[in-house]
Write an enzyme that holds these catalytic residues in place. Structure first.
Site, mmCIF file in Angstrom:
data_model
loop_
_atom_site.group_PDB
_atom_site.id
_atom_site.type_symbol
_atom_site.label_atom_id
_atom_site.label_comp_id
_atom_site.label_asym_id
_atom_site.label_seq_id
_atom_site.Cartn_x
_atom_site.Cartn_y
_atom_site.Cartn_z
ATOM 1 N N LYS B 281 0.848 -1.185 0.000
ATOM 2 C CA LYS B 281 0.000 0.000 0.000
ATOM 3 C C LYS B 281 0.889 1.242 0.000
ATOM 4 O O LYS B 281 1.852 1.311 0.753
ATOM 5 C CB LYS B 281 -0.901 -0.021 1.250
ATOM 6 C CG LYS B 281 -2.069 0.931 1.188
ATOM 7 C CD LYS B 281 -3.091 0.617 2.278
ATOM 8 C CE LYS B 281 -4.264 1.574 2.215
ATOM 9 N NZ LYS B 281 -5.326 1.229 3.170
ATOM 10 N N GLU B 367 -19.246 -5.991 10.960
ATOM 11 C CA GLU B 367 -20.237 -5.306 11.791
ATOM 12 C C GLU B 367 -21.236 -6.285 12.406
ATOM 13 O O GLU B 367 -21.665 -6.095 13.542
ATOM 14 C CB GLU B 367 -20.984 -4.247 10.968
ATOM 15 C CG GLU B 367 -20.114 -3.063 10.545
ATOM 16 C CD GLU B 367 -19.259 -3.339 9.334
ATOM 17 O OE1 GLU B 367 -19.407 -4.428 8.710
ATOM 18 O OE2 GLU B 367 -18.416 -2.480 8.992
ATOM 19 N N ARG B 395 -25.218 -2.876 7.886
ATOM 20 C CA ARG B 395 -24.798 -4.235 7.568
ATOM 21 C C ARG B 395 -25.145 -5.213 8.678
ATOM 22 O O ARG B 395 -25.022 -6.417 8.504
ATOM 23 C CB ARG B 395 -23.282 -4.277 7.338
ATOM 24 C CG ARG B 395 -22.776 -3.193 6.435
ATOM 25 C CD ARG B 395 -21.366 -3.468 5.997
ATOM 26 N NE ARG B 395 -21.353 -4.479 4.959
ATOM 27 C CZ ARG B 395 -20.289 -4.809 4.248
ATOM 28 N NH1 ARG B 395 -19.140 -4.244 4.479
ATOM 29 N NH2 ARG B 395 -20.364 -5.727 3.322
#
Lengths: 68, 551
Positions: B281, B367, B395
């Site tokens: 990244k 979640e 979610r």
């Protein structure tokens, strides 16, 4: 609104308007702009209040009196 | 702009180049990406990590006929640059401009909209099955990050894909990062896969692909290859799930990537393939590589120094007020627990974690699990604070309904990013939580109209021990009001009168209060005297106050 209708508040002619997020997905912008699009900024509140106070709805029972 | 990259507006332009140009094209695309994001702000680290992958995928696959789905899709900026959107790229995340995510209505190269994580394997499996049913041979590719592999949905999809014999290519973009450090056992497992042997040689990898896919290879030869794989990687979870596992592969070696992707594309393998690609990244931009969050999301910045332009604010953010207030309570109350779903800094729980590492749980992008995990803690007398963005709490709705509300468990929901959020657009708007929580029996639903109210709501929630409660607050900074002590609580279901008037009443819920006040001033100047009420609670409603206002 449900509370008010359950308590019969509308029966005595209370003018009520709800201002909520509209039934669309709003595309990205500055949050201020998005709320303007949603019609939840101060200008929209002023307009809604004025429009509501000026609206002249004839209630059903009065209407029947008129037609009689 | 680079000499080669400027000739590429669409993947078809890219495919005209020779393979040995791809390295330079990648480098030029990376420089262009850095320039663009330095002006627009937005997601940078993830895009930098997939530059070579983007080039290789569009080079090998026949997009848009072949379908390419980016999971979460905050890494899609390089993809957007070379799929016909360069001329509008500087409008990224602005009003009327390009979305920061993939969006079906924006381009035929975006076959699926994303922004919430871990959906790509499900959506591409649907596409792959549809193609099979309609005898269409085009390829379907999903690119999913290792962070997104912490969500259950990815496993539900793999479980399903492994049992179906549809050709699906999943590229696991493993940069050993989520938005924050990755968490959980899966992340350790992936790290182990990568450390076994850094990379197979290209020859070894391709030989393995051919041996598995080609019917011409003898059973015996195939077995030998399998043995080799198992010795080196110890076998993989993905293989057990029915995927053909390829990798790990260096995700910044574009030549290798192209060869491997071509082999996978041309194979006759019916069933899902997983290509494990190792990327970094922030790759290729020093300030990003060196920063802790790899420049995940940035504001405008100076390209040579990497310094970001931060808008200074004298007022604290709601997020920070939440974190600092919860810390104060947790110092006195050892039962308080902080829970986040891979958003420690976004929710302010990173501050909480510094003080209380043992009482902070980053459960990953999960979640559903976060909510039921909190419910379990509540059954044991703890005071869990599930700090989840409004849009992400969507979610976990059944967990909120079935595991929390139905059993009236005192889970506290700290709902950040409530309301319209700006540059992230509709995918991240916190539009629905008031509605979806207020319909549930037992719930206490509060919205703060400023940061002082937020403190009072947190104070109040600490003592709500017999039912679930939620308090919502927006992205951004407060109004600069003095904060009350942590002793000031609210009476449950009591609103407050901000101002009394005669002609009309405005009832507010949340941070629109400022706009209500402005509106009331304007109305007053027009001779309309308004009452303003701040409801504070959507549930239970302050019925008395509202009825009084109706007279």
């Amino acid at each position: 609104m449900q509370l008010l209708s359950d308590r019969g508040v509308f029966d005595r002619g209370l003018k009520f308007r709800s201002m909520i997020l509209p039934d669309i997905f709003i595309d990205q912008d500055s949050p201020e702009k998005m709320y303007e699009t949603a019609g939840l900024d101060s200008k929209s509140i002023v307009n809604k209040a004025e429009e509501t106070l000026n609206s002249n709805i004839i209630l059903a029972k009065n209407k029947s009196k008129i037609s009689n | 702009m680079g000499r080669l990259i400027k000739q590429i507006n669409f993947p078809a332009d890219l495919r005209k180049f020779k393979k040995n140009d791809l390295k330079q094209i990648s480098n030029e695309l990376r420089d262009e990406l850095i320039d663009i994001v330095s002006e627009t702000g937005g997601h940078l680290g993830a895009g930098l990590g997939v530059v070579e992958l983007t080039v290789a995928l569009h080079y090998v696959f026949d997009t848009p006929k072949d379908k390419l789905v980016w999971d979460v899709s905050h890494q899609c900026y390089p993809h957007k640059i070379i799929t016909g959107r360069r001329d509008r790229i500087k409008t990224l995340r602005k009003g009327g401009g390009l979305s920061g995510f993939t969006k079906r209505t924006e381009s035929e190269y975006d076959p699926f909209g994303a922004a919430h994580s871990s959906t790509s394997i499900s959506s591409t499996l649907g596409m792959a099955v549809a193609k099979k049913l309609s005898n269409n041979n085009n390829n379907v590719v999903a690119v999913i990050g290792d962070g997104a592999m912490s969500a259950g949905m990815a496993y539900e999809a793999m479980n399903n894909a492994g049992a179906l014999k549809s050709k699906l290519i999943v590229v696991l973009n493993d940069n050993d990062m989520s938005i924050a450090r990755p968490v959980g056992a899966m992340s350790n497992y992936l790290a182990k896969l990568l450390s076994g042997k850094l990379y197979f040689s290209l020859r070894e990898t391709i030989k393995m692909i051919i041996s598995s896919f080609s019917k011409r290879f003898s059973q015996k030869a195939g077995k030998a290859e399998d043995l080799l794989r198992n010795i080196v990687t110890g076998g993989t979870l993905f293989s057990e799930l029915g995927f053909y596992y390829v990798g790990p592969v260096d995700g910044h070696d574009v030549d290798n990537l192209v060869q491997i992707l071509e082999n996978v594309k041309n194979s006759n393998h019916q069933g899902p393939v997983l290509i494990h690609v190792r990327t970094q990244k922030g790759k290729g931009y020093k300030p990003a590589e060196e920063s802790g969050d790899k420049y995940h999301g940035v504001s405008k910045f100076n390209v040579s120094t990497g310094e970001q332009v931060k808008s200074k604010s004298n007022t604290p953010s709601y997020t920070k007020v939440f974190a600092e207030t919860l810390i104060k309570h947790a110092e006195q109350d050892t039962k308080i627990i902080g829970i986040t779903g891979a958003m420690p800094s976004g929710t302010g729980l990173n501050l909480f974690e510094k003080k209380f590492p043992d009482r902070t749980f980053d459960v990953g992008i999960a979640e559903q699990h976060a909510v039921t995990f909190a419910a379990g803690l509540a059954t044991e007398g703890y005071k869990p604070y599930a700090a989840i963005y409004s849009t992400f709490l969507q979610r976990a709705y059944d967990q909120v309904v079935h595991d929390v509300a139905l059993q009236s468990l005192p889970v506290r929901f700290a709902i950040d990013r409530a309301g319209l959020v700006g540059a992230d657009g509709p995918t991240h708007a916190g539009s629905f939580d008031i509605t979806y929580l207020s319909t549930l029996p037992n719930f206490v639903v509060m919205a703060a109209s400023d940061e002082a109210e937020l403190v009072k709501m947190i104070n109040t929630s600490v003592n709500i021990n017999d039912r679930p409660s939620a308090f919502r607050y927006p992205r951004g900074n407060g109004v600069g009001i003095e904060l009350p002590s942590i002793k000031e609580t609210l009476e449950i279901g009591k609103g407050r009168i901000i101002k009394e008037g005669k002609k009309a009443a405005i009832i507010n819920f949340g941070t629109r209060l400022d706009e209500c006040k402005k509106a009331s001033e304007k109305l007053f100047s027009k001779g309309i005297d308004c009452t303003i009420i701040d409801a504070r609670f959507a549930k239970p409603l302050d019925e008395k106050l509202i009825m009084e206002a109706s007279y």
